[in-house]
Write an enzyme that holds these catalytic residues in place. Sequence first.
Site, PDB file in Angstrom:
ATOM      1  N   HIS A   1      59.042  45.762  93.001  1.00  0.00           N
ATOM      2  CA  HIS A   1      59.860  45.038  92.029  1.00  0.00           C
ATOM      3  C   HIS A   1      59.096  43.836  91.470  1.00  0.00           C
ATOM      4  O   HIS A   1      59.105  43.594  90.254  1.00  0.00           O
ATOM      5  CB  HIS A   1      61.158  44.569  92.684  1.00  0.00           C
ATOM      6  CG  HIS A   1      62.030  43.744  91.783  1.00  0.00           C
ATOM      7  ND1 HIS A   1      62.988  44.308  90.961  1.00  0.00           N
ATOM      8  CD2 HIS A   1      62.078  42.408  91.566  1.00  0.00           C
ATOM      9  CE1 HIS A   1      63.587  43.348  90.280  1.00  0.00           C
ATOM     10  NE2 HIS A   1      63.059  42.181  90.640  1.00  0.00           N
ATOM     11  N   GLU A   2      58.436  43.095  92.332  1.00  0.00           N
ATOM     12  CA  GLU A   2      57.703  41.909  91.870  1.00  0.00           C
ATOM     13  C   GLU A   2      56.506  42.290  91.010  1.00  0.00           C
ATOM     14  O   GLU A   2      56.164  41.577  90.066  1.00  0.00           O
ATOM     15  CB  GLU A   2      57.268  41.056  93.068  1.00  0.00           C
ATOM     16  CG  GLU A   2      58.408  40.521  93.912  1.00  0.00           C
ATOM     17  CD  GLU A   2      59.484  39.812  93.100  1.00  0.00           C
ATOM     18  OE1 GLU A   2      59.154  39.211  92.050  1.00  0.00           O
ATOM     19  OE2 GLU A   2      60.664  39.870  93.498  1.00  0.00           O
TER      20      GLU A   2
ATOM     21  N   HIS B   1      57.542  42.658  87.475  1.00  0.00           N
ATOM     22  CA  HIS B   1      57.544  41.426  86.678  1.00  0.00           C
ATOM     23  C   HIS B   1      56.138  41.112  86.151  1.00  0.00           C
ATOM     24  O   HIS B   1      55.985  40.625  85.029  1.00  0.00           O
ATOM     25  CB  HIS B   1      58.052  40.259  87.518  1.00  0.00           C
ATOM     26  CG  HIS B   1      59.525  40.297  87.780  1.00  0.00           C
ATOM     27  ND1 HIS B   1      60.457  40.500  86.787  1.00  0.00           N
ATOM     28  CD2 HIS B   1      60.229  40.162  88.939  1.00  0.00           C
ATOM     29  CE1 HIS B   1      61.678  40.480  87.308  1.00  0.00           C
ATOM     30  NE2 HIS B   1      61.561  40.280  88.611  1.00  0.00           N
TER      31      HIS B   1
ATOM     32  N   HIS C   1      55.088  40.695  82.246  1.00  0.00           N
ATOM     33  CA  HIS C   1      54.344  39.538  81.750  1.00  0.00           C
ATOM     34  C   HIS C   1      53.110  39.982  80.973  1.00  0.00           C
ATOM     35  O   HIS C   1      52.807  39.472  79.890  1.00  0.00           O
ATOM     36  CB  HIS C   1      53.939  38.632  82.918  1.00  0.00           C
ATOM     37  CG  HIS C   1      53.278  37.372  82.500  1.00  0.00           C
ATOM     38  ND1 HIS C   1      52.335  36.728  83.286  1.00  0.00           N
ATOM     39  CD2 HIS C   1      53.382  36.621  81.377  1.00  0.00           C
ATOM     40  CE1 HIS C   1      51.919  35.647  82.659  1.00  0.00           C
ATOM     41  NE2 HIS C   1      52.533  35.560  81.509  1.00  0.00           N
TER      42      HIS C   1
END
Length: 239
Positions: A106-107, A110, A114
Amino acid sequence: MFFGTGIFFFDSGLIFFVLPAGLFAMYAQGKVKSAYARYSKVMSNKNMTGAQVARTLLDKKGLHDVDVELTGGHLSDHYDPKARKVRLSREVHNGSSLASLAIAAHETGHANQHDEGYFFLTFRNNFVPIAQFGSSLAMPLFLIGFIFTTGQGDGPTYLMDLGIAFFSLALIFQLVTLPVEFNASSRAMSSLTNMGIIDEQERKGTKEVLNAAALTYVAATAVALAQLLRLILLRNSRK
């Protein structure tokens, strides 16, 4: 509108809006804890740690300059866009459970957002200082206006209006956060599956962890909306 003496903290908006939203938030937190507790004990078949999964997914996307590092705290995992680092808590960084893999993936989602300039993430990152500024002023302004305004609408009602406007910024932030988090989870599931890091039997548990985490953001939005409705109700009671 008001119960008892009409004290600000015991109005009908609290009963009908804020308390139900608060209960929903408690339910969402319970779901996260339950899902994490359950699937942190289910080891993945690949036996990869969260750090290894994050590194693998980042490299697959060509994000070799994004570091994966250990951070303190429990479930404090996050992606830092300024430092370009995926920071994982110890249990996720070193763990090989389905919960660890889901959170790590999940991270990295991100980080992918970005890198691609995902609109909602860019908007949210730029909106953070505005939302923080609004949140810090909203309740003091509203409370001052509420205290010094009579039931006939005499007094600085504009302060309540300003408080509501500033608090709306916090709600906007929460609303923008929803697509950011759901998209990151979708990317995580897709990457974990397509790269064979999880198999078909592991999809259910991985998705349950991600869905439970997403529910907390829905609950946070519900709480912000409930509080805004409460403020509007209180403002109208002073007309």
